[in-house]
Design an enzyme around this catalytic site. Structure first.
Site, PDB file in Angstrom:
ATOM      1  N   SER A 126       0.792  -1.234   0.000  1.00 52.06           N
ATOM      2  CA  SER A 126       0.000   0.000   0.000  1.00 52.06           C
ATOM      3  C   SER A 126       0.824   1.283   0.000  1.00 52.06           C
ATOM      4  O   SER A 126       0.252   2.362  -0.159  1.00 52.06           O
ATOM      5  CB  SER A 126      -0.962   0.014   1.182  1.00 52.06           C
ATOM      6  OG  SER A 126      -2.002  -0.890   0.939  1.00 52.06           O
ATOM      7  N   LYS A 186       0.246   3.334  -2.993  1.00 52.73           N
ATOM      8  CA  LYS A 186      -0.936   4.200  -3.135  1.00 52.73           C
ATOM      9  C   LYS A 186      -0.543   5.674  -3.200  1.00 52.73           C
ATOM     10  O   LYS A 186      -1.244   6.489  -3.786  1.00 52.73           O
ATOM     11  CB  LYS A 186      -1.913   3.931  -1.979  1.00 52.73           C
ATOM     12  CG  LYS A 186      -2.534   2.527  -2.093  1.00 52.73           C
ATOM     13  CD  LYS A 186      -3.299   2.087  -0.859  1.00 52.73           C
ATOM     14  CE  LYS A 186      -3.857   0.674  -1.100  1.00 52.73           C
ATOM     15  NZ  LYS A 186      -4.441   0.047   0.081  1.00 52.73           N
ATOM     16  N   TYR A 242      -3.891  -2.538 -10.131  1.00 51.65           N
ATOM     17  CA  TYR A 242      -3.791  -2.363  -8.677  1.00 51.65           C
ATOM     18  C   TYR A 242      -2.906  -3.444  -8.047  1.00 51.65           C
ATOM     19  O   TYR A 242      -2.015  -3.144  -7.233  1.00 51.65           O
ATOM     20  CB  TYR A 242      -5.198  -2.382  -8.055  1.00 51.65           C
ATOM     21  CG  TYR A 242      -5.171  -2.384  -6.550  1.00 51.65           C
ATOM     22  CD1 TYR A 242      -4.884  -1.229  -5.834  1.00 51.65           C
ATOM     23  CD2 TYR A 242      -5.423  -3.556  -5.831  1.00 51.65           C
ATOM     24  CE1 TYR A 242      -4.828  -1.237  -4.442  1.00 51.65           C
ATOM     25  CE2 TYR A 242      -5.371  -3.569  -4.452  1.00 51.65           C
ATOM     26  CZ  TYR A 242      -5.077  -2.417  -3.763  1.00 51.65           C
ATOM     27  OH  TYR A 242      -5.022  -2.429  -2.394  1.00 51.65           O
ATOM     28  N   TYR A 268      -4.530   3.693   8.083  1.00 49.18           N
ATOM     29  CA  TYR A 268      -5.892   3.146   8.237  1.00 49.18           C
ATOM     30  C   TYR A 268      -6.465   3.487   9.609  1.00 49.18           C
ATOM     31  O   TYR A 268      -6.375   4.639  10.040  1.00 49.18           O
ATOM     32  CB  TYR A 268      -5.902   1.621   7.994  1.00 49.18           C
ATOM     33  CG  TYR A 268      -4.981   1.216   6.888  1.00 49.18           C
ATOM     34  CD1 TYR A 268      -5.265   1.625   5.588  1.00 49.18           C
ATOM     35  CD2 TYR A 268      -3.832   0.492   7.115  1.00 49.18           C
ATOM     36  CE1 TYR A 268      -4.410   1.291   4.550  1.00 49.18           C
ATOM     37  CE2 TYR A 268      -2.971   0.156   6.080  1.00 49.18           C
ATOM     38  CZ  TYR A 268      -3.266   0.557   4.811  1.00 49.18           C
ATOM     39  OH  TYR A 268      -2.419   0.240   3.797  1.00 49.18           O
ATOM     40  N   VAL A 281       1.206  -3.710   3.754  1.00 47.21           N
ATOM     41  CA  VAL A 281       1.205  -5.004   4.448  1.00 47.21           C
ATOM     42  C   VAL A 281       2.445  -5.862   4.140  1.00 47.21           C
ATOM     43  O   VAL A 281       2.601  -6.932   4.710  1.00 47.21           O
ATOM     44  CB  VAL A 281      -0.073  -5.849   4.195  1.00 47.21           C
ATOM     45  CG1 VAL A 281      -1.278  -5.227   4.846  1.00 47.21           C
ATOM     46  CG2 VAL A 281      -0.293  -6.101   2.715  1.00 47.21           C
TER      47      VAL A 281
HETATM   48  N1  GLN Z   1      -2.274  -5.377  -1.812  1.00 40.15           N
HETATM   49  C1  GLN Z   1      -2.843  -5.246  -0.504  1.00 40.15           C
HETATM   50  C2  GLN Z   1      -4.331  -5.446  -0.558  1.00 40.15           C
HETATM   51  O1  GLN Z   1      -4.950  -4.922  -1.432  1.00 40.15           O
HETATM   52  C3  GLN Z   1      -2.514  -3.894   0.024  1.00 40.15           C
HETATM   53  C4  GLN Z   1      -3.019  -3.691   1.422  1.00 40.15           C
HETATM   54  C5  GLN Z   1      -2.068  -2.961   2.287  1.00 40.15           C
HETATM   55  O2  GLN Z   1      -0.868  -2.900   2.056  1.00 40.15           O
HETATM   56  N2  GLN Z   1      -2.594  -2.472   3.385  1.00 40.15           N
HETATM   57  O3  GLN Z   1      -4.908  -6.126   0.255  1.00 40.15           O
END
Ligand code: GLN
Length: 309
Positions: A64, A67, A189, A241, A259
């Site tokens: 993420s 993003k 994505y 988050y 993650v």
């Molecule tokens: N690729 C992960 C997902 O879409 C990204 C989530 C994350 O890093 N928090 O679940």
């Protein structure tokens, strides 16, 4: 040894020996294989000097953290129209939650939760805007490193198990928030999440955010100072988050987690910082990475809530 170098060496020693390391992400099979013993840190200071320790040159899945780069790319292509489809409020919900979408007519709260990121990626997923190639080019340019690539195994692993993200995308599509075919948008994505970078590369890629949007070497604007300030604001309020408030309380810097266990943090005017440790908190943020940033920010007095020294 400079004070910063000494602080980083201390952090590395403490994190290397840390016992409580959290859980690696298990819902993406390729990420479940990563050894939680890793820890890396890279700090690029305002003068461009790099300080690294631990596994700072080992590549990991940025997940993420991508993003941020996708948002920069979407804003470059679509300007303020991005905000017609995604908000700027912290969600207070898990990164992959669907619950607010029904109540809020399919418009995600912010670009850093999964729903919001998928909606942002959809804006650049079509061939005319370059899709994954555009995001990868952006990351390579920012890091000054053409060797950065997508880890195909991680992307395939996530595509094979990404039912929750498919649900979010389909749900948003029913509200007209997603333009493209779901599969094509999700493909981009998953690939952007699977970009593999080291802490050193990630810290380099974040330099423009410490320099008010300017290229650290040429001084030319990459994005406007206002846009850099706004992205930093979103990272501070939404980058972790439902633990974003806690992160601001403990660290006090704009930062985006993933993650894969990576976190990119910005001390405006002072440093671009990347940490990596694959074990996560229950909210999906690197446990030791957060501790390392807390110690670093405290030791150096780097907080956006501190007066200038
Ligand atoms: N690729 C992960 C997902 O879409 C990204 C989530 C994350 O890093 N928090 O679940």
């Amino acid at each position: 040894m400079s004070r910063l170098a000494a602080v980083i060496a201390d952090i590395h020693a403490a994190m290397r020996d840390g016992r409580e390391r959290g859980q690696v992400a298990r819902y993406i099979p390729e990420l479940a294989k990563v050894d939680p013993a890793h820890f890396g840190i890279a700090v690029v200071d305002a003068a461009g000097v790099e300080h690294v320790a631990g596994d700072a040159d080992m590549r990991f899945s940025i997940q993420s953290v991508s993003k941020v780069f996708a948002l920069v790319e979407a804003l470059a292509r679509h300007d303020e129209r991005v905000w017609q489809r995604v908000g700027r409020e912290p969600s207070g919900s898990a990164f992959n939650s669907i619950i607010q979408l029904e109540i809020e007519n399919g418009r995600p709260r912010n670009p850093f939760i999964n729903a919001g990121a998928i909606a942002v990626t959809d804006l650049i997923a079509v061939a005319a805007y370059g899709g994954i190639a555009a995001i990868l080019r952006r990351v390579r340019d920012l890091a000054g490193d053409a060797s950065i690539t997508v880890d195909g195994d991680v992307a395939a692993s996530e595509a094979a198990t990404g039912f929750r993200n498919a649900a979010l995308a389909n749900y948003m599509k029913s509200f007209g928030i997603i333009d493209g075919p779901i599969d094509a948008t999700l493909d981009v994505y998953f690939r952007q999440c699977a970009i593999a970078m080291s802490c050193r590369q990630l810290a380099r890629a974040g330099r423009f955010l410490m320099h008010a949007g300017r290229c650290p070497t040429s001084g030319h604007p990459i994005i406007s100072p206002e846009r850099a300030r706004r992205i930093n604001a979103l990272m501070l309020t939404c980058g972790h988050y439902d633990a974003s408030g806690e992160f601001a309380f403990r660290v006090g810097l704009p930062a985006k987690s993933g993650v894969g266990g990576g976190i990119l943090a910005i001390a405006p005017g002072r440093a671009s910082i990347a940490v990596w440790s694959p074990g996560l908190s229950p909210q999906g943020n690197s446990l030791l990475g957060t501790q390392a940033l807390e110690t670093l920010a405290q030791a150096m007095g780097w907080s956006v809530f501190n007066p200038d020294p």
